[in-house]
Design a protein around this motif. Structure first.
Motif, PDB file in Angstrom:
ATOM      1  N   GLN B 186       0.952  -0.878   0.306  1.00 16.09           N
ATOM      2  CA  GLN B 186      -0.349  -0.199  -0.362  1.00 16.09           C
ATOM      3  C   GLN B 186       0.929   1.004  -0.035  1.00 16.09           C
ATOM      4  O   GLN B 186       0.637   2.237  -0.663  1.00 16.09           O
ATOM      5  N   ARG B 187       1.603   1.261   1.405  1.00 21.64           N
ATOM      6  CA  ARG B 187       2.768   2.688   0.745  1.00 21.64           C
ATOM      7  C   ARG B 187       3.475   3.196  -0.399  1.00 21.64           C
ATOM      8  O   ARG B 187       3.523   4.349  -0.779  1.00 21.64           O
ATOM      9  N   ARG B 189       3.465   1.032  -3.135  1.00 20.81           N
ATOM     10  CA  ARG B 189       2.677   0.515  -5.252  1.00 20.81           C
ATOM     11  C   ARG B 189       3.438  -0.312  -5.365  1.00 20.81           C
ATOM     12  O   ARG B 189       3.601  -0.838  -6.726  1.00 20.81           O
ATOM     13  N   LEU B 220      -2.207  -5.100  -0.419  1.00 23.71           N
ATOM     14  CA  LEU B 220      -3.566  -5.734  -0.499  1.00 23.71           C
ATOM     15  C   LEU B 220      -3.893  -5.954  -2.306  1.00 23.71           C
ATOM     16  O   LEU B 220      -2.397  -6.190  -2.509  1.00 23.71           O
ATOM     17  N   GLY B 231      -7.496  -3.669  -4.434  1.00 19.78           N
ATOM     18  CA  GLY B 231      -7.642  -3.187  -2.621  1.00 19.78           C
ATOM     19  C   GLY B 231      -8.430  -3.722  -1.490  1.00 19.78           C
ATOM     20  O   GLY B 231      -8.449  -3.059  -0.461  1.00 19.78           O
TER      21      GLY B 231
END
Lengths: 167, 285
Positions: B186-187, B189, B220, B231
């Motif tokens: 998430q942070r 990508r 994710l 997501g």
């Protein structure tokens, strides 16, 4: 009637493994199906060993979603070879059962890894060997040999009671 | 001829069993129509048996917890204790209903908050032998479940549907060694494939060693592959190892969902978001 009862009990061994054995605080659940197959092969001969192994194997395949036929193949082999060893070295010694169960568990694990590699894809061999095959084999050998030893003892006691009654 | 069969009957039986299992293995790889029917039938029967055993076992367990410890009670107190037992049982049942109610409320809230249609299913069996990690759900093709659908919980991804019979379906958990989910950190990508391991963890494969990934980063689903919507939470990074050689780094991920205590799950029927088609439509126009 006895056949149906045995079939029912054998069939129950698969969900028994997943529901009850998984509740026990062991780091690895031992393979009850392998131990049962070994017992039938060792004490009841090739036909029963192979048939029980193949039957429990296919049940395991269907319920676990594994590649169908893999466990059937492996457990039929375990049933056959445990009968071969059973005829060769029929022994009451628990150490013999320990060694044989260790051998069959290792054979089962290594062949399983090979068949999964053939049909599904690669699982790192070192991870599989150290993380699963060896510890599972040790647990199977430990608990299986004790189970087989007690079952054997009980059967012998029954036999001696029966013969003393007859006398 | 007959004497030949009688003489070699054990070898013949072994041969038949091994050949049958080899045929099953190759048919599984080809997934023919006849094979599908066979597996449907087998799975329907064994899953029903597993479900029956599971409920029976729960009954015995409940009986044990509620009654066995009262065996040593004195006779004069029996009536009072029976009343206490009955009340306790009612209280337990009410407590269980309240907990179930809370769970359903949370599930309903989750179901309303997501843009895809889902089927709620109850876990009726599980199999965690050394090589595979699967669950059996009480919803099958008649409820609309199909092979390949994603299975989720409000906390995150559970797995995907491996096979379906009319009343049951088999779920491959994300920690199964054959499971692979396209994931994204998430942070940063950074993208990779989240695969199940033999332990209860997952690992991200093919993650470039140049990407910055730290312990605690959320992973994710990336939405690639079409099975898992983009997501969904897969888990959290628990270990990162960069060797001095190789193109990729080794990242261990702990699943967000507690997979050992699952009772109800969602099967995502339509994983495509309503807006997903918009860019394609505008291009076509």
């Amino acid at each position: 009637m006895k056949f149906l009862l045995i079939l029912f009990l054998l069939t129950l061994s698969v969900p028994f493994q997943t529901h009850i054995l998984s509740l026990l605080p062991f780091p690895f659940p031992f393979d009850l199906v392998l131990i049962v197959t070994y017992y039938f092969g060792y004490f009841h001969g090739k036909n029963k060993g192979m048939t029980v192994g193949a039957y429990l194997g296919i049940l395991t395949d269907v319920l676990s979603g594994e590649h169908l036929g893999v466990q059937m193949f492996l457990k039929a082999l375990v049933g056959y070879f445990s009968a071969v060893f059973g005829m060769g070295i029929l022994s009451k010694n628990v150490v013999i059962h320990f060694v044989l169960l260790l051998f069959f568990s290792l054979m089962n694990g290594l062949l399983n890894h090979f068949l999964i590699y053939l049909f599904v894809g690669e699982i790192p061999f070192k991870d599989a060997l150290l993380g699963m095959i060896l510890p599972s084999a040790a647990w199977n050998a430990l608990f299986g040999s004790l189970m087989v030893f007690f079952l054997q003892k009980r059967a012998l006691k029954k036999q001696s009671d029966f013969s003393s009654e007859k006398i | 001829m007959l004497s030949f069969f009688l003489r070699f009957r054990q070898s013949i039986l072994l041969f038949i069993l091994l050949v049958t299992s080899l045929i099953l293995m190759t048919s599984h790889a080809n997934q023919g129509a006849g094979f599908q029917t066979l597996t449907f039938g087998l799975f329907e029967v064994t899953a029903a048996m597993e479900s029956w055993f599971s409920s029976g076992f729960k009954g015995i367990e409940n009986y044990y917890h509620r009654h066995i410890h009262l065996v040593g009670v004195e006779k004069e107190n029996r009536l009072i204790r029976e009343q206490v037992t009955v009340l306790q049982e009612q209280l337990n049942r009410l407590h269980e209903i309240a907990l179930e109610n809370n769970r359903f409320k949370e599930l309903l809230k989750f179901q309303e908050s997501v843009p895809y249609s889902m089927i709620t299913a109850r876990v009726v069996g599980k199999s965690d032998n050394s090589w595979s990690r699967t669950l059996i759900l009480n919803a099958g093709s008649r409820a609309g479940v199909a092979k390949g659908m994603a299975v989720t919980r409000p906390e995150g991804v559970v797995g995907k549907i491996l096979s379906v019979s009319p009343h049951y379906s088999l779920v491959q958990l994300l920690i199964d060694s054959n499971s692979a989910i396209p994931g994204i950190v998430q942070r940063t990508r950074a993208q990779g494939i989240v695969e199940g391991k033999i332990t209860n963890l997952c690992q991200i494969k093919y993650l470039d060693r140049l990407y910055d990934v730290r312990v605690g980063d959320m992973v994710l689903s990336s939405g690639l592959g079409g099975v898992y919507p983009k997501g969904l939470v897969i888990g959290t990074v628990v270990a990162v190892q960069k060797k001095s050689y190789g193109l990729f780094q080794e990242v261990q991920v702990a699943p967000a969902v507690d997979l050992s205590r699952l009772e109800e799950v969602f099967v995502i029927k339509n994983s495509r978001l309503p807006d997903d088609d918009q860019p394609f439509k505008s291009i076509q126009e």
